[in-house]
Structures are given as C-alpha cells and as structure tokens.
Design a protein around this motif. Sequence first.
Motif, PDB file in Angstrom:
ATOM      1  N   SER B   1       0.851  -1.131   0.000  1.00  0.00           N
ATOM      2  CA  SER B   1       0.000   0.000   0.000  1.00  0.00           C
ATOM      3  C   SER B   1       0.879   1.169   0.000  1.00  0.00           C
ATOM      4  O   SER B   1       1.699   1.270   0.815  1.00  0.00           O
ATOM      5  CB  SER B   1      -0.718   0.079   1.294  1.00  0.00           C
ATOM      6  N   GLN B   2       0.775   2.079  -0.648  1.00  0.00           N
ATOM      7  CA  GLN B   2       1.835   3.052  -0.638  1.00  0.00           C
ATOM      8  C   GLN B   2       1.277   4.461  -0.635  1.00  0.00           C
ATOM      9  O   GLN B   2       1.452   5.224  -1.523  1.00  0.00           O
ATOM     10  CB  GLN B   2       2.745   2.794  -1.773  1.00  0.00           C
ATOM     11  N   TRP B   3       0.600   4.742   0.339  1.00  0.00           N
ATOM     12  CA  TRP B   3       0.090   6.093   0.490  1.00  0.00           C
ATOM     13  C   TRP B   3       1.202   6.984   1.008  1.00  0.00           C
ATOM     14  O   TRP B   3       2.063   6.519   1.686  1.00  0.00           O
ATOM     15  CB  TRP B   3      -1.001   6.126   1.559  1.00  0.00           C
ATOM     16  N   GLY B   4       1.061   8.252   0.787  1.00  0.00           N
ATOM     17  CA  GLY B   4       1.946   9.226   1.432  1.00  0.00           C
ATOM     18  C   GLY B   4       3.390   8.801   1.391  1.00  0.00           C
ATOM     19  O   GLY B   4       4.043   8.733   2.412  1.00  0.00           O
ATOM     20  N   GLU B   5       3.898   8.483   0.241  1.00  0.00           N
ATOM     21  CA  GLU B   5       5.237   7.929   0.211  1.00  0.00           C
ATOM     22  C   GLU B   5       6.165   8.786  -0.636  1.00  0.00           C
ATOM     23  O   GLU B   5       5.886   9.049  -1.797  1.00  0.00           O
ATOM     24  CB  GLU B   5       5.153   6.528  -0.381  1.00  0.00           C
ATOM     25  N   GLU B   6       7.238   9.227  -0.036  1.00  0.00           N
ATOM     26  CA  GLU B   6       8.273   9.825  -0.859  1.00  0.00           C
ATOM     27  C   GLU B   6       9.457   8.887  -0.817  1.00  0.00           C
ATOM     28  O   GLU B   6       9.643   8.130   0.124  1.00  0.00           O
ATOM     29  CB  GLU B   6       8.653  11.219  -0.347  1.00  0.00           C
ATOM     30  N   ASN B   7      10.288   8.973  -1.835  1.00  0.00           N
ATOM     31  CA  ASN B   7      11.460   8.113  -1.856  1.00  0.00           C
ATOM     32  C   ASN B   7      12.381   8.522  -0.733  1.00  0.00           C
ATOM     33  O   ASN B   7      12.534   9.701  -0.441  1.00  0.00           O
ATOM     34  CB  ASN B   7      12.187   8.266  -3.186  1.00  0.00           C
ATOM     35  N   LEU B   8      13.007   7.527  -0.100  1.00  0.00           N
ATOM     36  CA  LEU B   8      13.976   7.843   0.922  1.00  0.00           C
ATOM     37  C   LEU B   8      15.105   8.640   0.290  1.00  0.00           C
ATOM     38  O   LEU B   8      15.701   8.243  -0.681  1.00  0.00           O
ATOM     39  CB  LEU B   8      14.532   6.551   1.526  1.00  0.00           C
ATOM     40  N   GLN B   9      15.372   9.794   0.877  1.00  0.00           N
ATOM     41  CA  GLN B   9      16.434  10.650   0.368  1.00  0.00           C
ATOM     42  C   GLN B   9      17.292  11.109   1.531  1.00  0.00           C
ATOM     43  O   GLN B   9      16.835  11.173   2.664  1.00  0.00           O
ATOM     44  CB  GLN B   9      15.845  11.896  -0.270  1.00  0.00           C
ATOM     45  N   ALA B  10      18.512  11.425   1.206  1.00  0.00           N
ATOM     46  CA  ALA B  10      19.390  12.056   2.180  1.00  0.00           C
ATOM     47  C   ALA B  10      19.924  13.309   1.523  1.00  0.00           C
ATOM     48  O   ALA B  10      20.520  13.242   0.445  1.00  0.00           O
ATOM     49  CB  ALA B  10      20.512  11.125   2.588  1.00  0.00           C
ATOM     50  N   LEU B  11      19.672  14.436   2.153  1.00  0.00           N
ATOM     51  CA  LEU B  11      20.123  15.719   1.629  1.00  0.00           C
ATOM     52  C   LEU B  11      21.075  16.355   2.619  1.00  0.00           C
ATOM     53  O   LEU B  11      20.832  16.308   3.835  1.00  0.00           O
ATOM     54  CB  LEU B  11      18.934  16.655   1.402  1.00  0.00           C
ATOM     55  N   SER B  12      22.118  16.975   2.081  1.00  0.00           N
ATOM     56  CA  SER B  12      23.074  17.678   2.927  1.00  0.00           C
ATOM     57  C   SER B  12      23.306  19.050   2.317  1.00  0.00           C
ATOM     58  O   SER B  12      23.690  19.151   1.147  1.00  0.00           O
ATOM     59  CB  SER B  12      24.379  16.888   3.004  1.00  0.00           C
TER      60      SER B  12
END
Lengths: 112, 112
Positions: B1-12
């Motif tokens: 089920s993939q509601w409210g899903e953003e791709n896992l990201q790492a930002l610096s």
Amino acid sequence: GGIITQTPKFLIGQEGQKLTLKCQQNFNHDTMYWYRQDSGKGLRLIYYSITENDLQKGDLSEGYDASREKKSSFSLTVTSAQKNEMAVFLCASSMDNTGQLYFGEGSKLTVL
Amino acid sequence: SQWGEENLQALSIQEGEDVTMNCSYKTYTTVVQWYRQKSGKGPALIILIRSNEREKRSGRLRATLDTSSQSSSLSITGTLATDTAVYFCATDSNTGYQNFYFGKGTSLTVIP
C-alpha cells in the motif's frame, strides 16, 4: 500541553520471548496508535484504538497484540520476538479529526 | 500500500540555503501532514495542509499541495543547523481519518 511517555525506552529480549511496551498519555485524547519504524523506512501502523477497550488492526498487526486498558494507556505486546523485528516502536495519540498525531520518543527493541 | 510515500532521500546542505522536499501519494487524501523527527525523538507535526488548500505557510516553512498530481512539497527557507532532522509526509486513508500512512522520510543535514 501534554506528554506521551513510553516505557521502556530500550528493550532487549531473546528470540521467541514475549515482550511488552507501554504507553501513557495525559492529553486526554481518545485515539491512540502504535507504529513501527524500521531504519530507512516510513512508519507503519500496527494497532490503533479509538476509545478504551477498542482495538483496530493496522497493516502490521500480525505477531502483535495490543491492549487499551484505560483511556490514558495503550500497551503493545510482541508475542514472539524475532530478530527481523528489531525496530523503534512509536506510540502516538490524537484528539480529533484534524488528525494531528502526538508522538512519544519511542522504544527501541533489540532481539538477541 | 503506498500512500503518502516519498522516496527515501538524504540531503546535505549548508546553513542558510533553501531546500524543498517532495511527497507523492497514490489515493485521495483529505490532508497532508508534514512531520519532523529529530534524532532520538518522536516525530512532531510542523505543518498540515488540507485538500482544499494549495499552499500553507508557517514561519520559514511552506507546504504545497497539488491534488491533481497527488503530490505535496515542503520547503524550508534560510535553513538552520537545528533543521537537521528526518522529514515525513503523512496522508490519510479513505478508511477513516484515524488511519494515516507515512512516507519513508527525507533525511536533511544542515551544515553550520
């Protein structure tokens, strides 16, 4: 303001052991939740309860039991701990249909 | 089920820069909530935007919602080192307002 208190903060158990996490809230909120947070993943709902003695299963309820003994408390039991369920367990509550969730600081489960 | 899903990201990023995080969801939602989780703490709501709103501002935060593309964004202007955290979006399910789905989160590091 209110607070959600989760105990214990760290829980170490053996594989196959039954383990219980507890959550208390003093917001006087009706609804309480248990989420599981695995590293690198979003929060996944295990159980929630809309009132005392009510229980509703979430997507991840298999392997868990929950109990809402009174309005202010909600406990979660891992029925047979497995190494692949080491995670942080988050308790939350909400008051109304604005849906804002108030979270505790989490309980980290380690299974040896 | 993939509601409210953003791709896992790492930002610096460097302190003072602006940043935008995105969230897409796959079914209708009445509200998108954005939570911030600092290390060792539970998530805390920072901004909520309803389906009849296109934009919401709160201090240095700005959330947008595009229901036609089923996406939301969170922008932080003039970031501070204290903005370092994991940011989640959450959407409600169409089974009722008391069940929310969280994305995987964006890990933001702001370098002083």
